[in-house]
Design an enzyme around this catalytic site. Structure first.
Site, mmCIF file in Angstrom:
data_model
loop_
_atom_site.group_PDB
_atom_site.id
_atom_site.type_symbol
_atom_site.label_atom_id
_atom_site.label_comp_id
_atom_site.label_asym_id
_atom_site.label_seq_id
_atom_site.Cartn_x
_atom_site.Cartn_y
_atom_site.Cartn_z
ATOM 1 N N ASN A 144 0.749 -1.334 0.275
ATOM 2 C CA ASN A 144 0.402 0.031 0.022
ATOM 3 C C ASN A 144 0.699 1.514 -0.103
ATOM 4 O OD1 ASN A 144 -2.055 2.366 0.654
ATOM 5 N ND2 ASN A 144 -2.298 1.469 2.684
ATOM 6 N N TRP A 145 1.121 1.805 -1.026
ATOM 7 C CA TRP A 145 1.412 3.171 -1.409
ATOM 8 C C TRP A 145 1.155 4.723 -0.863
ATOM 9 C CZ3 TRP A 145 4.709 2.720 -6.856
ATOM 10 C CH2 TRP A 145 5.290 1.593 -6.826
ATOM 11 N N LYS A 146 0.272 3.837 -0.490
ATOM 12 C CA LYS A 146 -1.080 5.246 -0.031
ATOM 13 C C LYS A 146 -0.269 6.776 -0.968
ATOM 14 C CE LYS A 146 0.453 3.751 4.794
ATOM 15 N NZ LYS A 146 0.074 3.963 5.921
ATOM 16 N N HIS A 164 -9.713 1.447 4.276
ATOM 17 C CA HIS A 164 -8.532 1.355 5.045
ATOM 18 C C HIS A 164 -8.562 2.401 6.388
ATOM 19 C CE1 HIS A 164 -4.196 2.450 5.974
ATOM 20 N NE2 HIS A 164 -4.445 1.226 5.770
ATOM 21 N N GLU A 211 -7.355 4.798 7.319
ATOM 22 C CA GLU A 211 -6.893 5.866 7.431
ATOM 23 C C GLU A 211 -7.688 6.670 6.725
ATOM 24 O OE1 GLU A 211 -3.350 5.740 4.833
ATOM 25 O OE2 GLU A 211 -2.481 4.581 6.669
ATOM 26 N N GLU A 270 -5.699 -4.649 10.575
ATOM 27 C CA GLU A 270 -5.437 -4.060 10.390
ATOM 28 C C GLU A 270 -5.517 -3.452 11.924
ATOM 29 O OE1 GLU A 270 -2.684 -2.685 6.934
ATOM 30 O OE2 GLU A 270 -4.542 -1.177 7.188
ATOM 31 N N GLY A 277 1.560 2.120 10.866
ATOM 32 C CA GLY A 277 2.723 3.325 11.227
ATOM 33 C C GLY A 277 4.062 3.699 12.204
ATOM 34 N N SER A 321 2.744 -1.970 10.702
ATOM 35 C CA SER A 321 4.478 -1.875 10.910
ATOM 36 C C SER A 321 5.217 -3.715 10.276
ATOM 37 C CB SER A 321 4.265 -1.715 12.113
ATOM 38 O OG SER A 321 4.142 -0.862 12.076
ATOM 39 N N GLY A 339 2.585 -0.849 4.682
ATOM 40 C CA GLY A 339 2.293 0.467 4.343
ATOM 41 C C GLY A 339 3.838 0.934 4.143
ATOM 42 N N GLY A 340 4.112 1.503 4.502
ATOM 43 C CA GLY A 340 6.086 1.560 5.424
ATOM 44 C C GLY A 340 6.756 1.014 4.357
#
Ligand code: PEP
Length: 242
Positions: A8-10, A93, A95, A162, A168, A199, A220-221
């Site tokens: 997930n490159w957000k 998601h 967010e 999640e 994150g 994470s 993500g990250g």
């Protein structure tokens, strides 16, 4: 059960940066042992579709509106996503739920539309730290699943657990917490891949992959660096023995 690792490159990368990372991934990631997916920003999808065309990496979006077309300024339809080669779409998601106030009802409409248009939706659920500290985690997850997946054939979706407090932060949920929640979700969704997200990184990938009922990760990250993403994929495959 299918195993899936999704990036997930957000809201990261301009088009050139996205192209560079995608090219690197196309060069170093080549597995059919699991499904590898990159969920990129809408503006990246067309370019990534070309880059991933002859690879085993599949393309996903990070959101989608449920209508096919019309006066919905700023939204992106399933028809549009299909036209740029998307096969997957992340829905609900944390967010989207927390910053953009998406509720289960909207996520349910989006999920139904995604399935009708031939996508595999990755539907995210997760409790906040407050929910967990007040012993409501299982109740919250049960409700999110019940409402966002109401009327939906669970064999047609992927669920991502999640925990909001692990996304994150650099600190994943502990093994016991993940195991308990994935076992709980498994009782509701017997034939659905259940991904863990929050994470995940190369240093914890083996430990997290060793958990029963973890059928993959949403990352993500650590998915922003092609080598780290590949490292996690390799460790998952090795640990699961798939
Ligand atoms: C995510 O974006 O879904 C996520 C899990 O992020 P991170 O891996 O950075 O915690």
């Amino acid at each position: 059960m299918k195993n899936i690792i999704a990036a997930n490159w957000k809201m990261h990368f301009d088009i050139n940066e996205a192209q560079d990372v995608a090219r690197k991934m196309a060069e170093i990631i080549d597995t059919t042992a699991i499904d590898t997916i990159v969920c990129a920003n809408f503006i990246h999808l067309d370019r990534l579709n070309t880059i991933f065309q002859k690879t085993n990496i599949k393309l996903g979006a990070q959101n989608m509106y449920f209508e096919e077309k019309g006066a919905f300024t700023g939204e992106t339809s399933p028809i549009m996503l299909k036209s740029v080669g998307c096969k997957y779409v992340i829905l609900g998601h944390s967010e989207r739920r927390h910053i953009f106030k998406e509720d289960d009802n909207l996520i349910n409409k989006k999920t139904k539309s995604a399935i009708e248009h031939g996508f595999i939706p990755i539907v995210c659920v997760g409790e906040t730290l407050d929910d967990r500290n007040s012993n409501k985690a299982f109740h919250v997850i049960e409700n999110q699943l019940k409402n966002s997946l109401d009327g939906i054939d669970l064999r047609k979706v992927v669920i991502a657990y999640e925990p909001v407090w692990a996304i994150g932060t650099g600190v994943a949920a502990d093994k016991k917490t993940i195991e308990e929640m994935h076992n709980f979700i498994r009782k509701i969704a017997t034939d659905t891949p259940i991904l863990y997200g929050g994470s995940v990184k190369p240093s914890n990938a083996e430990e997290l992959a060793s958990i029963d009922n973890v059928n993959g990760f949403l990352i993500g990250g650590a998915s922003l660096v092609a080598e780290d993403f590949k490292d996690i994929i390799d460790k998952f495959i090795k640990t699961k023995g798939v």
